[in-house]
Design a protein around this motif. Structure first.
Motif, PDB file in Angstrom:
ATOM      1  N   ALA A  97      24.701 -54.338  44.395  1.00  0.00           N
ATOM      2  CA  ALA A  97      25.055 -55.595  43.794  1.00  0.00           C
ATOM      3  C   ALA A  97      25.057 -55.217  42.421  1.00  0.00           C
ATOM      4  O   ALA A  97      25.996 -55.681  41.527  1.00  0.00           O
ATOM      5  CB  ALA A  97      24.101 -56.813  44.116  1.00  0.00           C
ATOM      6  N   MET A  98      24.109 -54.580  41.799  1.00  0.00           N
ATOM      7  CA  MET A  98      24.129 -54.087  40.637  1.00  0.00           C
ATOM      8  C   MET A  98      25.547 -53.323  40.021  1.00  0.00           C
ATOM      9  O   MET A  98      26.127 -53.517  39.126  1.00  0.00           O
ATOM     10  CB  MET A  98      22.793 -53.275  40.007  1.00  0.00           C
ATOM     11  CG  MET A  98      21.659 -54.017  39.749  1.00  0.00           C
ATOM     12  SD  MET A  98      20.292 -53.132  39.600  1.00  0.00           S
ATOM     13  CE  MET A  98      20.520 -52.447  37.962  1.00  0.00           C
ATOM     14  N   SER A  99      25.940 -52.267  40.977  1.00  0.00           N
ATOM     15  CA  SER A  99      27.128 -51.692  40.804  1.00  0.00           C
ATOM     16  C   SER A  99      28.492 -52.217  40.594  1.00  0.00           C
ATOM     17  O   SER A  99      29.210 -51.905  40.208  1.00  0.00           O
ATOM     18  CB  SER A  99      27.287 -50.652  41.906  1.00  0.00           C
ATOM     19  OG  SER A  99      27.409 -50.927  43.117  1.00  0.00           O
ATOM     20  N   ARG A 100      28.059 -53.511  41.326  1.00  0.00           N
ATOM     21  CA  ARG A 100      29.465 -54.448  41.597  1.00  0.00           C
ATOM     22  C   ARG A 100      29.448 -55.704  40.253  1.00  0.00           C
ATOM     23  O   ARG A 100      30.069 -56.432  40.562  1.00  0.00           O
ATOM     24  CB  ARG A 100      29.538 -55.213  42.805  1.00  0.00           C
ATOM     25  CG  ARG A 100      29.855 -53.974  43.879  1.00  0.00           C
ATOM     26  CD  ARG A 100      30.933 -53.431  43.879  1.00  0.00           C
ATOM     27  NE  ARG A 100      32.090 -54.561  44.238  1.00  0.00           N
ATOM     28  CZ  ARG A 100      32.585 -54.936  45.190  1.00  0.00           C
ATOM     29  NH1 ARG A 100      32.180 -54.564  46.267  1.00  0.00           N
ATOM     30  NH2 ARG A 100      33.671 -55.867  45.398  1.00  0.00           N
ATOM     31  N   ASP A 101      28.268 -55.497  39.594  1.00  0.00           N
ATOM     32  CA  ASP A 101      28.187 -56.388  38.369  1.00  0.00           C
ATOM     33  C   ASP A 101      27.941 -57.737  38.911  1.00  0.00           C
ATOM     34  O   ASP A 101      28.200 -58.860  38.195  1.00  0.00           O
ATOM     35  CB  ASP A 101      29.359 -56.428  37.492  1.00  0.00           C
ATOM     36  CG  ASP A 101      29.545 -55.069  36.725  1.00  0.00           C
ATOM     37  OD1 ASP A 101      28.575 -54.458  36.484  1.00  0.00           O
ATOM     38  OD2 ASP A 101      30.722 -54.845  36.364  1.00  0.00           O
TER      39      ASP A 101
END
Length: 389
Positions: free
Chosen positions: A145-149
């Motif tokens: 989820a962090m990598s997808r902002d």
């Protein structure tokens, strides 16, 4: 394409539009969302265009994404990197242990305190290592989820898995010694060679003498054995799914290894090859078709449950031997390596451990047990001296 419509309210007419905005994580179908309350069609069209631009950029609805939706998106990619057995196990962990806690919660609303509460719940019911494993699984979705902002921090990162009291751990270790020392393994060999079917005896003998995992033993082929150089080439393991035998590469890259053989082990295997040939000739099967060292009459690998059933039956009739699991034969091999003074680094290679820490843990446990055993011998010796005075 958006669908526009005029509808009646108590205050007059308004405009709405519908358009696909999300994908159902379970069915994979696009879900249409309705937007209402626009005074004119032009106003509704302008709003629809803005949402379309957000969808094209991948920024629409970031604040509404649930943990399950993030999991579904991550899993679609991640599962392709896993072996079938690992994939099924991981999917089951999410289904039964992780999603029930996070499921429909918006991922941006999940904080550290909630993650800690979930980890504490796991720790109450499970071992420390299992709780850490579940934490790691859940954390991967947050990282994605962090990598997808969608979020900016991983709240699971800060959760702590409680450790048991050291004294409790020591007690648990002493009560769960999952290996035999060399004398106990020799005692097993003497009895099992007479009471077990020879194929089953060979199966346990090789696991205890060369440190093979159960799945590795059941898929061991005669071509994997280098009798001249006294080596077993461990190349694959066994996995059962939907009543089918699925062969796959060994557990890790380190598991792809060459395990040592003793002269006694070679003698046992040669004897079994002769007996196996006679067995299949009686069944009318050409021996050149026999691939596996141990197998069923139809030449397929034995069931994964087979070793467990045979060992449990044997131990039931021999309560004098400490009870161990099938995996305990692998630890028995590690115990013999320790007793023989084999270095941890070499033992790691023989056992196919990716991390030296795993081998060290086994060696440390064996060392504690042997020290206790030697201390008992000393105590008994001193008692004998006192009695003879």
């Amino acid at each position: 394409m958006p669908y526009f419509a005029k509808y009646k309210t108590k205050d007059g007419y308004k405009w709405l539009f519908q358009m696909p905005t999300t994908v159902d994580p379970l069915s994979g179908k696009k879900k249409r969302t309705s937007f209402r309350g626009y005074e004119t069609k032009r106003e509704a069209q302008k709003a629809a265009q803005m949402i379309k631009e957000q969808l094209d950029k991948g920024t629409y609805g970031n604040d509404k994404i649930t943990y399950r939706e993030a999991y579904a998106s991550w899993w679609d990619i991640h599962q392709r990197t896993l072996k079938p057995s690992t994939r099924d196990k991981s999917e089951d962990v999410f289904r039964s242990r992780i999603l029930p806690h996070f499921d429909k919660l918006r991922i941006k609303d999940i904080d550290r305190d909630y993650c800690q509460a979930v980890v504490d719940k796991w720790r109450e019911e499970l071992t420390e290592s299992t709780a850490k494993d579940y934490k790691g699984h859940a954390s991967q979705v947050f990282k994605y989820a962090m990598s997808r902002d969608w979020i900016f921090k991983n709240p699971m990162q800060f959760a702590v898995v409680e450790k048991k009291d050291e004294n409790t751990l020591a007690d648990d270790d002493s009560e769960n010694e999952n290996f035999w020392d060399s004398e106990q393994f020799l005692e097993f060999q003497d009895t099992a060679s007479k009471e077990m079917e020879y194929q089953d005896y060979v199966m346990f003998y090789v696991m205890g003498s060369s440190g093979l995992r159960k799945g590795e033993m059941l898929t061991l082929k005669w071509d994997d054995i280098d009798f001249e150089n006294k080596i077993i080439n461990v190349r694959r393991t066994l996995y059962f799914k939907n009543k089918k035998d699925i062969l796959q590469k060994t557990k890790t890259g380190a598991s792809l290894r060459s395990a040592p053989m003793t002269n006694d082990e070679i003698e046992v295997l040669n004897k079994w090859r002769t007996l196996q040939k006679e067995r299949f000739l009686k069944l009318g099967i050409q021996y050149k078709k026999v691939v596996y060292v141990v197998c069923r009459d139809n030449l397929r690998p034995l069931r994964l449950a087979h070793p467990n059933e045979k060992l449990n039956k044997f131990l039931k009739h021999h309560p004098d031997l400490p009870s161990i699991t099938v995996h305990g034969f692998r630890h028995t091999f590690a115990s013999a390596l320790y007793e023989a003074g084999v270095s941890v680094k070499t033992a790691q290679k023989f056992l196919g451990h990716t991390r030296m820490e795993t081998t060290m843990n086994i060696y440390t446990h064996v060392a504690k047990t042997i020290k206790v055993s030697e201390a008992d011998k000393y105590e008994n010796h001193m008692k004998m001296l006192k009695q003879n005075r």
